[in-house]
Design an enzyme around this catalytic site. Structure first.
Site, short mmCIF file in Angstrom:
data_model
loop_
_atom_site.label_atom_id
_atom_site.label_comp_id
_atom_site.label_asym_id
_atom_site.label_seq_id
_atom_site.Cartn_x
_atom_site.Cartn_y
_atom_site.Cartn_z
N HIS A 284 19.79 13.39 79.47
CA HIS A 284 19.87 13.83 78.08
C HIS A 284 21.31 14.21 77.70
O HIS A 284 21.59 15.36 77.41
CB HIS A 284 18.95 15.04 77.84
CG HIS A 284 17.51 14.78 78.09
ND1 HIS A 284 16.53 15.69 77.76
CD2 HIS A 284 16.85 13.73 78.63
CE1 HIS A 284 15.33 15.21 78.10
NE2 HIS A 284 15.52 14.02 78.64
C1 LIG Z 1 14.46 10.73 85.04
C2 LIG Z 1 14.55 10.70 83.55
C3 LIG Z 1 13.44 11.10 82.79
C4 LIG Z 1 13.49 11.08 81.40
N1 LIG Z 1 12.41 11.48 80.70
C5 LIG Z 1 12.45 11.55 79.36
C6 LIG Z 1 11.34 12.01 78.61
O1 LIG Z 1 10.30 12.35 79.15
N2 LIG Z 1 11.44 12.07 77.26
C7 LIG Z 1 12.57 11.69 76.62
O2 LIG Z 1 12.61 11.76 75.38
N3 LIG Z 1 13.64 11.22 77.30
C8 LIG Z 1 13.62 11.14 78.66
N4 LIG Z 1 14.71 10.69 79.36
C9 LIG Z 1 15.90 10.22 78.61
C10 LIG Z 1 15.78 8.74 78.24
O3 LIG Z 1 15.73 7.99 79.41
C11 LIG Z 1 16.97 8.31 77.39
O4 LIG Z 1 17.03 9.11 76.24
C12 LIG Z 1 16.85 6.86 76.91
O5 LIG Z 1 16.53 6.00 77.95
C13 LIG Z 1 18.14 6.43 76.25
O6 LIG Z 1 18.02 5.11 75.77
P1 LIG Z 1 19.29 4.21 75.49
O7 LIG Z 1 18.81 2.90 75.03
O8 LIG Z 1 20.22 4.95 74.62
O9 LIG Z 1 20.01 4.10 76.89
P2 LIG Z 1 19.54 3.35 78.24
O10 LIG Z 1 18.09 3.14 78.27
O11 LIG Z 1 20.15 4.07 79.36
O12 LIG Z 1 20.18 1.92 78.09
C14 LIG Z 1 21.57 1.71 78.16
C15 LIG Z 1 21.79 0.38 78.84
O13 LIG Z 1 23.16 0.00 78.69
C16 LIG Z 1 23.58 -0.61 79.87
N5 LIG Z 1 25.04 -0.53 79.96
C17 LIG Z 1 25.80 0.59 80.08
N6 LIG Z 1 27.10 0.26 80.14
C18 LIG Z 1 27.17 -1.08 80.07
C19 LIG Z 1 28.25 -2.02 80.09
N7 LIG Z 1 29.52 -1.60 80.19
N8 LIG Z 1 27.97 -3.34 80.02
C20 LIG Z 1 26.67 -3.77 79.91
N9 LIG Z 1 25.61 -2.92 79.88
C21 LIG Z 1 25.87 -1.60 79.96
C22 LIG Z 1 22.89 0.18 80.95
O14 LIG Z 1 22.84 -0.54 82.17
C23 LIG Z 1 21.52 0.40 80.33
O15 LIG Z 1 20.63 -0.62 80.66
C24 LIG Z 1 14.68 10.68 80.75
C25 LIG Z 1 15.78 10.26 81.51
C26 LIG Z 1 15.73 10.29 82.89
C27 LIG Z 1 16.95 9.88 83.66
#
Ligand SMILES: Cc1cc2nc3c(=O)[nH]c(=O)nc-3n(C[C@H](O)[C@H](O)[C@H](O)COP(=O)(O)OP(=O)(O)OC[C@H]3O[C@@H](n4cnc5c(N)ncnc54)[C@H](O)[C@@H]3O)c2cc1C
Ligand code: SF4
Lengths: 277, 581
Positions: free
Chosen positions: B502
């Protein structure tokens, strides 16, 4: 200026020696004269004792793949047994195969830190190599201690990988035993062994490149993992760890039982059962 | 030699919820979309039969490989930041679907107060309630405007839940009923109800029944198998991008997800982004992917770092407090998950069963739901009891005073393995001028590009709120009948542990280009065809989990990108003008 990676973060840093003095160790009589810079004796040339041999025989997963010296493995076995002793609840570390579990972990990508950031520069002062793994001190931090231990710098700053830390650490255990109690660690009385381990836990032993508490917590963490990880990794032999805890192992579904008031005890199953091999 | 590829309409960096939603919406609208993902290609079969606590929970199988790239961390501006070296200390998602695959599924909407926190705080308590160093902002969008995006995301994700009895207006119910409950969750619910609070079951991304979403994707019913958080679901029962938005995008025929594509720069010429530069992680070859619109959805760290490395936007300078990129870094770190653990001598729970978001919660002490006139902090947080379904390595909790090892530890850890429950306060974090990110002057990644440096310290606001929350958790736990209740201590200082995923801010949303990087469509003020989506847009963090808000922002951004394709230019100015007309 502030951006040069020197000792800046060790604002109230003390040298390891001053720390030892201040901590009253020497005065406390535990250490004798030889804690710092004790000489290696010929203990490592000795043949494994009968107990050691016994610890090393057994099932097919029980052969060393990382630790070369049988003496080192004997120290590991004795130390983990003190951390997780056999008692009337059930088997201890040795019977559960924990030393073999740890040996295998040290040979894995975890042991070689292959997915950790290991680029320099490394700053190794007492704060950065000291106790960066105090994850179980819940007396001062509380039940969520694992996620909230204050420390002045980011934690793992050692140039050593975990395998190297164990090698150095296990030998240091024997050295402290010799220096302070006049015998090899495996030959000490259990409460003397505990005393030696406690010195590591309390960061009172000088080690190179890593704080002794750090090594101790790695040892503690892996011992517990070895008791309860799936038996595929060599510990938790015959799922005896899980049985003590009434933990069922990986299961497909609890859909029908999640609402049950009564505690449900099951005969444990392993990944092998789950995958249906 | 950089190979230049054919131009596409949209290139999206990252395939989590943020990148996945944008990819699905834009490809559905007929645009050609390429998503670049640094990690591996992943399908459900990667998770079938791998319920392995050591590998996933303790060895962080699904987290980013840090040997190539990490962050550096420090508390104070005059300190040297040191690298956060191990996966025990930082959890960052990677592989197709990102961190959005190993999330737990706890789903919350943020409150009207959260979106307009500055004005609403001043309105109710006066200007002096906001400490001078605190840099909280209104988002430039209200809850009422966000509502439809929340609704859309909840339907896509198939969220199972019941409304918060003291929650805010919803245009429709959750698409699925709440999950089954468990005795531990019931105990929490009954007790807090008796105490006069308003508990309800945590809304879950773990599905209470088989469900087909509006895009036609079918999700299965959750089995409470307990291998959920930090794992991929082998039943297709946890809502994640792999079973929702990514297949939706693929079906359109307009979408390609390219894995093993590590993006290193946004290419920027004459005030426009023209595409991105990436390396193929299998061959080392470098490619330029040109596009009309560039979307950064690579999570907070990478979104900030890519902008800073590419020289886009004005970097924030804490000395002058001017500049934008890197400002207001915030998030829920360790201090935000403190509470109380109860040990029950004569009661056993089936605590090895569970699901990521199985739990009870209440928002009586969240946001501005309670009067802060006599409190020395603003905002608040949810109180949760969650039954994740703990593995055998995880359940080694022992009452305070028990040694950490040896015979007594063994005895207590085994005795209490099924006899302890935990409640925590998921509190908010406010932003400060001294918490920010920039590029590290010393440490580099495997391409020798600087790492992202985080400067973060706790404030009295954090410590006071944590203390308040811990006391509430303690009261509830005592009321629940635990024989021993241990409480967390409030730490003095941030400990550089970045777990839980987070982290937010740095590319924040707002209505003033002087202090915010993106407008309320997630479009950069400085670069019309560059959209930066995800938690990086949060100006501060509310007292609940973030992902529903990230999903909702994905829909908001998609709408903006489609508008941009039609009209071009700055969308928010365009809106203002149209309002005048
Ligand atoms: C163990 C755990 C439990 C969680 N539980 C909850 C929960 O219960 N409720 C909740 O609301 N939230 C929870 N979260 C938080 C939630 O996972 C995140 O808020 C959410 O996944 C964010 O989504 P996103 O698309 O922004 O990022 P992400 O899903 O992290 O996606 C970002 C992507 O970008 C890619 N990337 C990064 N840099 C590069 C680059 N330079 N080139 C190419 N690709 C790249 C990464 O590989 C990744 O696949 C949890 C997180 C963890 C770690
Ligand atoms: S608990 Fe439910 S959602 Fe989680 S992994 Fe198991 S079946 Fe999937």
């Amino acid at each position: 200026m502030a951006d040069k990676p020197t000792d800046v973060n060790g604002k109230n840093d003390m040298s390891r020696r001053a720390f030892l003095k201040n901590s009253g160790l020497v005065a406390g009589g535990l250490v004798g004269g030889s804690l710092v810079g004790g000489l290696l004796t010929n203990q490592f040339q000795q043949k494994p004792t009968e107990t050691e041999n016994k610890h090393m025989s057994g099932g097919l997963q029980e052969a060393r793949v990382f630790i070369n010296r049988a003496e080192d493995f004997a120290i590991l076995s004795a130390a983990t047994e003190r951390i997780f002793p056999k008692d009337d609840l059930g088997p201890g570390a040795i019977e559960l195969g924990i030393p073999f579990f740890i040996d295998k972990q040290l040979a894995s990508e975890w042991g070689t830190n292959s997915k950790e950031y290991m680029k320099g520069p490394f700053i190794t002062n007492i704060k950065s190599t000291g106790n960066h793994n105090v994850s179980r001190d819940q007396d001062s931090q509380g039940p969520n201690a694992g996620t909230q231990v204050p420390s002045p710098t980011p934690r793992y700053q050692s140039i050593l990988n975990r395998g190297e830390i164990f090698t150095v650490g296990l030998r240091k255990i024997d050295q402290v035993a010799q220096d302070d109690f006049g015998a090899r660690f495996v030959d000490l009385e259990p409460d003397q062994q505990d005393e030696v381990l406690r010195m590591f836990e309390e960061d009172k032993v000088e080690m190179k490149g890593i704080g002794s508490a750090n090594f101790f917590y790695l040892l503690l963490q892996t011992t517990i993992e070895g008791a309860y990880a799936d038996p595929v990794y060599g510990g938790n032999k015959d799922m005896m760890g899980w049985r003590m805890k009434e933990y069922p192992g990986p299961r497909m579904s609890y859909l029908d039982t999640i609402e049950d008031e009564e505690f449900i005890k099951m005969e444990p199953e392993s990944l092998r059962d789950y995958q249906g091999h | 030699m950089v190979v230049k590829l054919d131009k596409v309409d949209v290139v999206v960096v990252g395939t989590g919820w943020a990148g996945g939603v944008v990819s699905a919406e834009l490809s559905k609208a007929g645009y050609k979309v390429v998503a670049l993902e640094r990690g591996k290609n992943i399908t459900r079969s990667d998770y079938i039969g791998v319920k392995d606590e050591l590998r996933y929970t303790n060895r962080y199988e699904m987290m980013q490989n840090l040997s190539t790239e990490t962050i550096t961390s420090r508390n104070y501006i005059d300190e040297v930041a040191l690298p956060v070296r191990t996966r025990k200390e930082v959890m960052v998602g990677t592989d197709l679907g990102g961190g959005s695959v190993h999330w737990a599924g706890a789903t919350y909407r943020w409150k009207p107060y959260d979106f307009e926190i500055r004005s609403k705080t001043i309105e109710r308590y006066g200007k002096d309630k906001i400490p001078k160093d605190m840099t909280i902002r209104d988002w430039g969008i209200t809850y009422d405007e966000m509502e439809k995006y929340y609704d859309q995301w909840e339907k896509t994700a198939g969220i199972s839940g019941e409304p918060d009895p003291i929650g805010d207006k919803r245009s429709s119910d959750y698409p699925n009923p709440p999950m089954k409950s468990s005795p531990a969750v019931n105990l929490f619910m009954d007790t807090t109800k008796k105490m006069g609070y308003h508990p309800y079951r945590v809304a879950a991304g773990n599905l209470s029944q088989t469900y087909t979403n509006p895009d036609g994707e079918t999700l299965n019913q959750c089995m409470f198998c307990s291998f959920c958080t930090q794992y991929g679901c082998d039943f297709g029962a946890k809502s994640d991008p792999l079973v929702t938005v990514i297949p939706t995008a693929v079906k359109t025929g307009n979408f390609e997800a390219r894995t093993g594509a590590y993006v290193r720069r946004v290419i920027y010429k004459n005030g426009k982004a023209t595409g991105v530069l990436y390396s193929d992680t299998m061959t080392g070859e470098e490619f330029e992917q040109p596009a009309d619109v560039v979307v950064l959805a690579a999570f907070t760290f990478a979104n900030n770092r890519l902008l800073l490395l590419s020289g886009i936007g004005r970097p924030y300078d804490p000395k002058t407090k001017k500049g934008v990129i890197g400002r207001n870094f915030n998030g829920q770190f360790n201090i935000t998950f403190l509470g109380a653990r109860g040990y029950f001598k004569n009661k056993k729970f089936n605590y090895y069963m569970g699901a990521g978001a199985l739990g009870g919660t209440m928002s009586d002490f969240a946001g501005d739901n309670f009067d802060h006139s006599n409190l020395d902090f603003i905002n608040g947080g949810g109180i949760e009891l969650r039954q994740y379904g703990d593995g055998a390595i995880a359940t080694n909790h022992v009452p305070k005073g028990t040694p950490a090892w040896g015979p007594e530890f063994k005895k207590n850890s085994i005795y209490y393995a099924n006899r302890s429950l935990n409640i925590w306060y998921t509190m908010a974090t406010m932003s400060y001028w001294h918490n920010f990110v920039d590029l590290d002057p010393t440490y580099t990644d495997s391409f020798n590009d600087p790492l992202l440096r985080i400067t973060y310290k706790y404030t009295d606001q954090d410590r006071n709120m944590a203390k308040f929350g811990i006391e509430k958790c303690q009261e509830i736990m005592e009321e629940m009948g635990a024989d021993i209740v241990d409480v967390d201590e409030v730490p003095d200082e941030f400990d550089h542990i970045y777990d839980g995923g987070h982290y937010a801010g740095g590319v924040i949303m707002g209505d003033d280009p002087e202090t915010s990087a993106v407008n309320n469509y997630l479009q950069m003020w400085d670069v019309d065809n560059l959209f930066v989506v995800g938690g990086s847009a949060f100006p501060q963090f509310a007292g609940h989990h973030p992902t529903a808000t990230i999903g909702a922002l994905g829909y908001r951004a998609s709408e903006g990108i489609i508008k941009y394709f039609k009209n071009g230019g700055q969308l928010v100015e365009a809106e203002k003008k149209s309002r005048v007309v």
